[in-house]
Design an enzyme around this catalytic site. Structure first.
Site, PDB file in Angstrom:
ATOM      1  N   GLU A 253       0.939  -0.184  -6.970  1.00  0.00           N
ATOM      2  CA  GLU A 253       2.174   0.676  -6.578  1.00  0.00           C
ATOM      3  C   GLU A 253       2.989   0.024  -5.301  1.00  0.00           C
ATOM      4  O   GLU A 253       2.252  -0.161  -4.539  1.00  0.00           O
ATOM      5  CB  GLU A 253       1.595   2.132  -5.862  1.00  0.00           C
ATOM      6  N   CYS A 287       7.839   3.658   0.875  1.00  0.00           N
ATOM      7  CA  CYS A 287       8.341   3.186  -0.345  1.00  0.00           C
ATOM      8  C   CYS A 287       9.297   4.068  -0.973  1.00  0.00           C
ATOM      9  O   CYS A 287       9.983   3.482  -1.596  1.00  0.00           O
ATOM     10  CB  CYS A 287       6.940   2.922  -1.096  1.00  0.00           C
TER      11      CYS A 287
HETATM   12  P1  NAD Z   1       2.116  -6.031   2.053  1.00  0.00           P
HETATM   13  O1  NAD Z   1       2.046  -6.247   0.593  1.00  0.00           O
HETATM   14  O2  NAD Z   1       2.476  -7.189   3.009  1.00  0.00           O
HETATM   15  O3  NAD Z   1       0.622  -5.435   2.580  1.00  0.00           O
HETATM   16  C1  NAD Z   1      -0.223  -4.573   1.745  1.00  0.00           C
HETATM   17  C2  NAD Z   1      -1.661  -4.624   1.995  1.00  0.00           C
HETATM   18  O4  NAD Z   1      -1.716  -6.002   1.320  1.00  0.00           O
HETATM   19  C3  NAD Z   1      -2.298  -4.896   3.307  1.00  0.00           C
HETATM   20  O5  NAD Z   1      -3.239  -4.337   3.582  1.00  0.00           O
HETATM   21  C4  NAD Z   1      -2.201  -6.276   3.473  1.00  0.00           C
HETATM   22  O6  NAD Z   1      -3.021  -6.808   4.358  1.00  0.00           O
HETATM   23  C5  NAD Z   1      -2.687  -6.837   2.048  1.00  0.00           C
HETATM   24  N1  NAD Z   1      -2.254  -8.243   1.597  1.00  0.00           N
HETATM   25  C6  NAD Z   1      -1.313  -8.950   1.945  1.00  0.00           C
HETATM   26  N2  NAD Z   1      -1.324 -10.119   1.346  1.00  0.00           N
HETATM   27  C7  NAD Z   1      -2.399 -10.090   0.480  1.00  0.00           C
HETATM   28  C8  NAD Z   1      -2.909 -10.980  -0.373  1.00  0.00           C
HETATM   29  N3  NAD Z   1      -2.248 -12.176  -0.588  1.00  0.00           N
HETATM   30  N4  NAD Z   1      -3.839 -10.567  -1.280  1.00  0.00           N
HETATM   31  C9  NAD Z   1      -4.513  -9.366  -0.959  1.00  0.00           C
HETATM   32  N5  NAD Z   1      -3.908  -8.458  -0.218  1.00  0.00           N
HETATM   33  C10 NAD Z   1      -3.009  -8.867   0.533  1.00  0.00           C
HETATM   34  O7  NAD Z   1       2.964  -4.716   2.282  1.00  0.00           O
HETATM   35  P2  NAD Z   1       3.662  -4.263   3.705  1.00  0.00           P
HETATM   36  O8  NAD Z   1       4.923  -4.864   3.948  1.00  0.00           O
HETATM   37  O9  NAD Z   1       2.491  -4.160   4.616  1.00  0.00           O
HETATM   38  O10 NAD Z   1       3.976  -2.524   3.132  1.00  0.00           O
HETATM   39  C11 NAD Z   1       5.114  -2.179   2.866  1.00  0.00           C
HETATM   40  C12 NAD Z   1       5.394  -2.325   1.405  1.00  0.00           C
HETATM   41  O11 NAD Z   1       4.625  -1.374   0.846  1.00  0.00           O
HETATM   42  C13 NAD Z   1       6.671  -1.852   1.122  1.00  0.00           C
HETATM   43  O12 NAD Z   1       7.408  -2.985  -0.028  1.00  0.00           O
HETATM   44  C14 NAD Z   1       6.570  -0.627   0.398  1.00  0.00           C
HETATM   45  O13 NAD Z   1       7.562  -0.111  -0.355  1.00  0.00           O
HETATM   46  C15 NAD Z   1       5.202  -0.714  -0.428  1.00  0.00           C
HETATM   47  N6  NAD Z   1       4.661   0.572  -0.348  1.00  0.00           N
HETATM   48  C16 NAD Z   1       4.556   1.046  -1.696  1.00  0.00           C
HETATM   49  C17 NAD Z   1       4.058   2.474  -1.852  1.00  0.00           C
HETATM   50  C18 NAD Z   1       3.746   2.890  -3.331  1.00  0.00           C
HETATM   51  O14 NAD Z   1       3.146   4.035  -3.516  1.00  0.00           O
HETATM   52  N7  NAD Z   1       4.591   2.543  -4.251  1.00  0.00           N
HETATM   53  C19 NAD Z   1       3.494   3.083  -0.671  1.00  0.00           C
HETATM   54  C20 NAD Z   1       3.708   2.404   0.403  1.00  0.00           C
HETATM   55  C21 NAD Z   1       4.042   1.325   0.718  1.00  0.00           C
END
Ligand code: NAD
Length: 486
Positions: A253, A287
């Site tokens: 997601e 998001c």
């Molecule tokens: P991010 O992808 O940087 O981090 C999300 C999670 O992934 C965190 O727990 C982080 O520690 C982990 N992570 C980071 N790098 C990783 C890797 N290489 N391997 C495994 N895990 C890893 O996202 P963010 O910038 O912190 O959050 C915002 C983003 O999330 C925005 O793009 C937003 O649109 C999206 N989002 C989507 C939804 C949805 O339901 N579609 C909901 C909320 C947020």
């Protein structure tokens, strides 16, 4: 506001029991003030190995636990969420910069989801199919995946973690939750304690705070049968690649750049109210945030005026110190990114009708007019409280503009003619479309998810969660032994 109690979890991770993290430690920073609220233990690869080992051992016993006992525990989780609401909400406000109504909504939605999950174990888990072989029964049943890894973001840490944790547990899996390090207390550590107090058997739920390295170790672990990831498209792509290579189930997601289409017969008062909510709620760090406002030329001037009036009324400040509409952005990097997108778009000819001036991590509700499809305010996911307005002339042009984005999470269409709005809505490449409403909508009983760069087609919520958090198995039974020609 209560002083947050940290002693239970400081420096520790939860593997069914609290243990000292073998990895590093990180401060829990209050984004509004920069104050340190505690020290997190960060899980490393060895911690992940140990966690998967314990979870895999605990899972079969949990899957074999009578369905009514699993349901009872999840109902107790719901009750404890309400009982501990003050503590969870305090942390959501201080750790994540949430305003109190957002924290309260998130808690209520999590409570409802816990009840929905508690109803899952009693559902039918399969179907019986006829057979061409006399005396044979064909059972097709859903069975647990085993150990499910849940990687959650910081913006709605409670809800977006629990929307996977709860159904995965309900359906007999063990779960390893890796919250974002910026929201690990309310999005993980408090939950670990809460599930244990609700009676969940030891080892069935784990909480491993950490960043990319911890998440990566979880994704790459062969003992983890599924990854449920909510976060950015860039990280989601990497995770998808790894899981593809490992032939591991993955639910992604991801990000969005969600459009609100305002047709020339729309109720502009309602449309601008929807737009303000969709664009500015939780500082736009959602998001589904309304990040593109496509307005038919005839009504664009009035729409901008109404939206700017609403934006100008919104108070920005520390949500723990008094009533505000917008709290801080989560960190400096995010605040700088929002500022850069706005400044670059203004340099290309957009106009900040209201807002546009950052003060540290605080960014005001901002309305940009004159935004064209080549500007970063149009093309990028801003993840901040910015409403970029782009003018269109025909319905066809509006559809093309919406669909020009690689993302496809949520969209909204405003118009007085339901037939026209619906015809337009049905042509949008978007996993969720709302007519005469705004883009930020999440009802736990309705499957939720995106298209294109917003995800891999997985859906959470309602009946979709059965599919996501189980795998299926065909079991055939012959009444008696048979003879083949060989
Ligand atoms: P991010 O992808 O940087 O981090 C999300 C999670 O992934 C965190 O727990 C982080 O520690 C982990 N992570 C980071 N790098 C990783 C890797 N290489 N391997 C495994 N895990 C890893 O996202 P963010 O910038 O912190 O959050 C915002 C983003 O999330 C925005 O793009 C937003 O649109 C999206 N989002 C989507 C939804 C949805 O339901 N579609 C909901 C909320 C947020």
């Amino acid at each position: 506001m209560n002083a947050p109690a940290t002693s239970r979890w400081e420096g520790r991770i939860f593997l069914g029991d609290w243990v000292a993290a073998r990895g590093s430690s990180l401060p829990v920073v209050e984004p509004a003030t920069g104050a340190t609220l505690g020290m997190l233990g960060i899980a490393n690869g060895e911690d992940v190995d140990e966690s998967v080992r314990i979870a895999a051992e605990a899972q079969p016993g949990w899957a074999a636990t009578a369905f009514d006992r699993r349901a009872e525990i999840l109902r107790e989780v719901a009750r404890l969420l309400k009982e501990r609401a003050a503590e969870l909400n305090d942390w959501n406000i201080r750790e994540c910069g949430s305003i109190p109504p957002k924290a309260e909504w998130e808690l209520q939605a999590s409570y409802e989801q816990a009840h929905m999950a508690a109803a899952m174990p009693m559902q039918a888990i399969g179907q019986v199919f006829p057979s061409s072989m006399p005396g044979r029964s064909n059972y097709w049943q859903r069975i647990p995946i085993g150990v499910v890894g849940v990687i959650a973001p910081w913006n709605f840490p409670l809800l977006l973690g629990l929307r996977s944790v709860l159904p995965a547990l309900a359906l007999g899996n063990a779960v390893i939750l890796k919250p974002d390090a910026q929201s690990a207390v309310c999005g993980g550590l408090l939950l670990a304690e809460l599930f244990a107090d609700a009676g969940l058997p030891q080892g069935v739920l784990h909480v491993l705070p950490g960043g990319g390295a911890t998440g990566d170790a979880l994704v790459k672990h062969p003992g983890v049968g599924m990854i449920s990831f909510t976060g950015s498209t860039a990280v989601g792509r990497q995770i998808g690649e790894t899981c593809g290579r490992m032939l591991k189930k993955v639910a992604l997601e991801l990000g969005g750049n969600n459009a609100m289409v305002i047709l020339d017969d729309a109720d502009l008062d309602s449309a601008s109210s929807c737009a303000a909510w969709g664009a500015f709620l939780h500082q736009g760090q959602i998001c589904m945030q309304a990040g593109r406002h496509l307005v038919q030329r005839k009504v664009a001037g009035r729409y901008i005026e109404l939206l700017a009036e609403r934006a100008a009324r919104l108070v920005v400040g520390n949500p723990a110190a008094g009533p505000v509409h917008l709290g801080p952005l989560i960190n400096d990097r995010q605040a700088e990114k929002v500022e850069a997108i706005v400044q670059r778009s203004v340099a290309m000819g957009a106009k900040a009708v209201v807002g546009g001036n950052r003060q540290g991590r605080f960014y005001p509700a901002t309305v940009l007019s004159g935004v064209t499809p080549d500007m970063p305010a149009f093309t990028d996911e801003i993840f901040g409280p910015v409403a970029p307005v782009t003018v269109f002339d025909s319905d066809e042009e509006a559809i093309a503009l919406v669909n020009s984005s690689p993302y496809g999470l949520a969209a909204a269409v405003h118009g007085a003619s339901a037939a026209r709005a619906l015809a337009l809505a049905s042509r949008l490449k978007s996993g969720m479309v709302h007519v005469n409403d705004q883009t930020v909508n999440n009802e736990f009983q309705v499957p939720f998810g995106g298209m294109g760069a917003s995800g891999n087609g997985g859906r959470f919520g309602g009946p979709a969660s059965f599919e996501e958090f189980t795998q299926s198995q065909w079991i055939s039974v012959m009444e008696r032994g048979i003879q083949y020609p060989f």
